[in-house]
Scaffold this motif. Sequence first.
Motif, mmCIF file in Angstrom:
data_model
loop_
_atom_site.group_PDB
_atom_site.id
_atom_site.type_symbol
_atom_site.label_atom_id
_atom_site.label_comp_id
_atom_site.label_asym_id
_atom_site.label_seq_id
_atom_site.Cartn_x
_atom_site.Cartn_y
_atom_site.Cartn_z
ATOM 1 N N UNK A 1 0.818 -1.222 0.000
ATOM 2 C CA UNK A 1 0.000 0.000 0.000
ATOM 3 C C UNK A 1 0.842 1.259 0.000
ATOM 4 N N UNK A 2 1.910 1.263 0.799
ATOM 5 C CA UNK A 2 2.778 2.443 0.849
ATOM 6 C C UNK A 2 3.493 2.627 -0.485
ATOM 7 N N UNK B 1 2.412 1.808 -3.372
ATOM 8 C CA UNK B 1 1.390 2.348 -4.278
ATOM 9 C C UNK B 1 1.155 3.844 -4.021
ATOM 10 N N UNK B 2 0.957 4.213 -2.757
ATOM 11 C CA UNK B 2 0.589 5.593 -2.431
ATOM 12 C C UNK B 2 1.734 6.576 -2.661
ATOM 13 N N UNK C 1 3.781 6.305 -5.136
ATOM 14 C CA UNK C 1 3.960 6.441 -6.592
ATOM 15 C C UNK C 1 4.902 5.426 -7.213
ATOM 16 N N UNK D 1 -2.107 2.683 4.945
ATOM 17 C CA UNK D 1 -1.245 1.997 3.977
ATOM 18 C C UNK D 1 -1.690 0.539 3.835
ATOM 19 N N UNK E 1 -4.676 0.533 1.603
ATOM 20 C CA UNK E 1 -4.272 0.718 0.197
ATOM 21 C C UNK E 1 -3.680 -0.585 -0.378
ATOM 22 N N UNK E 2 -2.990 -1.328 0.467
ATOM 23 C CA UNK E 2 -2.357 -2.548 -0.029
ATOM 24 C C UNK E 2 -3.297 -3.742 -0.068
ATOM 25 N N UNK F 1 3.225 7.763 -12.333
ATOM 26 C CA UNK F 1 2.776 7.757 -10.938
ATOM 27 C C UNK F 1 3.720 8.598 -10.086
ATOM 28 N N UNK G 1 2.828 11.874 -7.803
ATOM 29 C CA UNK G 1 2.991 11.957 -6.344
ATOM 30 C C UNK G 1 3.987 13.070 -5.991
ATOM 31 N N UNK H 1 -5.725 8.048 -4.344
ATOM 32 C CA UNK H 1 -4.709 7.510 -3.425
ATOM 33 C C UNK H 1 -3.525 8.471 -3.327
ATOM 34 N N UNK H 2 -3.038 8.919 -4.475
ATOM 35 C CA UNK H 2 -1.870 9.813 -4.501
ATOM 36 C C UNK H 2 -2.171 11.127 -3.770
#
Lengths: 396, 396
Positions: free
Chosen positions: A274-275, A277-278, A280, B6, B9-10, B107, B111, B136-137
Amino acid sequence: MPNEKMYAFGAAPSAIREIFEYGNRRRAEIGAENVFDLSLGNPSIEPPESFMRSLKKHLESDNALSLFGYTSGPGAAPTRKAIADSIKRRFSFEAEPSDIYMTCGAAASLTITLNALCDEGDGVVLLAPFFPEYRVFAEKAGARVSVVKCKAPDFQPDIEALSAAIDKNTRAVIINSPNNPTGAVYGEEVMRALASMLESKQKEFGRDIFIIADEPYRELCYTAAPPYIPALYANTVVCYSYSKSLSVPGERIGYIFVSPRAHDAKRIFAAVCGAGRALGFVCAPSLMQKVIADCVYDTSDISKYKENRDLLLKGLTDTGYEVSPPDGAFYVFMKCLEPAATAFCERAKKYEVLIVPGDSFGGEGYARLAYCVDKKTIEGAIAGLSRLYKEYEQEK
Amino acid sequence: MPNEKMYAFGAAPSAIREIFEYGNRRRAEIGAENVFDLSLGNPSIEPPESFMRSLKKHLESDNALSLFGYTSGPGAAPTRKAIADSIKRRFSFEAEPSDIYMTCGAAASLTITLNALCDEGDGVVLLAPFFPEYRVFAEKAGARVSVVKCKAPDFQPDIEALSAAIDKNTRAVIINSPNNPTGAVYGEEVMRALASMLESKQKEFGRDIFIIADEPYRELCYTAAPPYIPALYANTVVCYSYSKSLSVPGERIGYIFVSPRAHDAKRIFAAVCGAGRALGFVCAPSLMQKVIADCVYDTSDISKYKENRDLLLKGLTDTGYEVSPPDGAFYVFMKCLEPAATAFCERAKKYEVLIVPGDSFGGEGYARLAYCVDKKTIEGAIAGLSRLYKEYEQEK
């Protein structure tokens, strides 16, 4: 008007960058052979043959769309398997492909791990001297940074001081061994003591405390290899990069290994995804992932770094400088001849020797000398520092 | 125990990823030729010859330490110059190397830009339908997201609705044209109106409001090219990636262009450098930076996407589906035959047709069909969707 903190991170003069630019100017003015630049931690030894061979093999035989295409977020399956297998074989430690998350290098490994583990206000402890970007990465992840000094002259962790710095908000301790900037390799005994201290702190505060093991220099080791931290402490996340071992720092390729022994390891791995992804990171660069899978047991010919290390160490100690022999990485952390490291390094420029004051690493009164250069540069630096030593002697 | 956000998100199931995995299972079960998978936005056309040629040239003639070594944080000087020159030449717009920051792909471009521009609580406006990672970003950068619907059936921006959504906290509007998932290209007229509306909002609130122009599909355009946004609106930051134009999405290479006309452009550029640093981007991958410098005017042979587009469009409209002709990217955004897009896409699986419900893009009642596949897959998908259409007709 932009984000003030990001502006500050971007606009702040970096000691290393300034010296680098000064070096470029001097090289243009007096010729590269007359500048003895030990300021940069940039590999000076070619990648191993296997790396070049694998690169060519993939370019010749793979389908371009798959070679340059997206891999899954955590990485290409064969690469994750090759790395997990190498951990099993090299460290006799259990590791599965599902524990491995491929990253764009060491910095990405660290920011992703910090963002995955930390909540706003959590504590992250650094052992000084340390790589200055740790502070930037941890603060951006919302963590509060505290710093504990290692013990001079050999810069091993001070367990008592570290223990006093851990509180109910501490989430992680970053361990970097072999160390940048000191070259120290933390021995098995001190790491066992550190692990046992953290175990009791976890019990005391009823809270998981992680070791983030930042290990880009693991393969650059001239005496005993450092202990494998996941084998000593369950709550460990290893951050690795191939930058130094394969001499490909610009290619941005590394991994995160969430120890399967960690509490809630599967959830932590999901948070890592997740991190990533967030922040970038869609996936690590694809071609390099495929090449790495062929090179997990290889390193550049580090015997040359060893020669440089021995030469520099002898030159400095023969002159009279106080230096603790570094066991790994490609740095010597040398005591300056006056308390103000910046002033000392400034004076070294008179002899065209470029070295970095330890202050920005949290090592006041010391200077970092990077010996990932050619032999002549080291010889020139020794000659210059020897003249500088005499100058200081005469002023006494 | 890890950071909850996080982790979410994952761990969150992604509609696209689930369909992708379903597709893999079906391909194994009934053979790839019997699965008509239009779920993935993954280029299906080989990189241009120039890309492969440049790659081989650099591997044969460059020194490995420089080829795979660190570049400076914002990127290799010749690459930044090649890109700035290409902006000048292609768009008659002023651009200097010092306005270009090389990134690890689209991405990362987004970000870094969001973190550079936004303070905690700043507003970021998205035009729906939109690429779901934007949310998310932006949230990870501390921004509050608000969403404004585009106007069906052609999905052009609704200036009035957008104007109503801008408030005193708004920092940026993300514009993605050609658009994922609709394929819409925002025309010059609507973009001029949008720019002029933002100008007056800036005056009204006494505050800079940025357009973040996310343009990975700029080169994939089948009618008129989209206007160059920096020429229409001063406070623009362009986020670019070579993933789609050169068919190298796994290589993670793109750039940020901070328009020199932007207010405080130099400070914004510094904040971009700072955000890149703090998020863990040391430099963009080095080898690819060097290759890109040779390919800034090239694209894959996108005429094949055009053929696919025309074929799919004709097949769907002949059948009776409501589709607005997409002018760019490689997506068709089609009205489903019932309000619940998920149910419709689920029923399409009966005919082995895999398409993505529009809901996750903020386009309820629609489905995204990616035509970056081979011709046979498109033909099979049309046949299946045609049978599905008849089913719905019979149920009326």
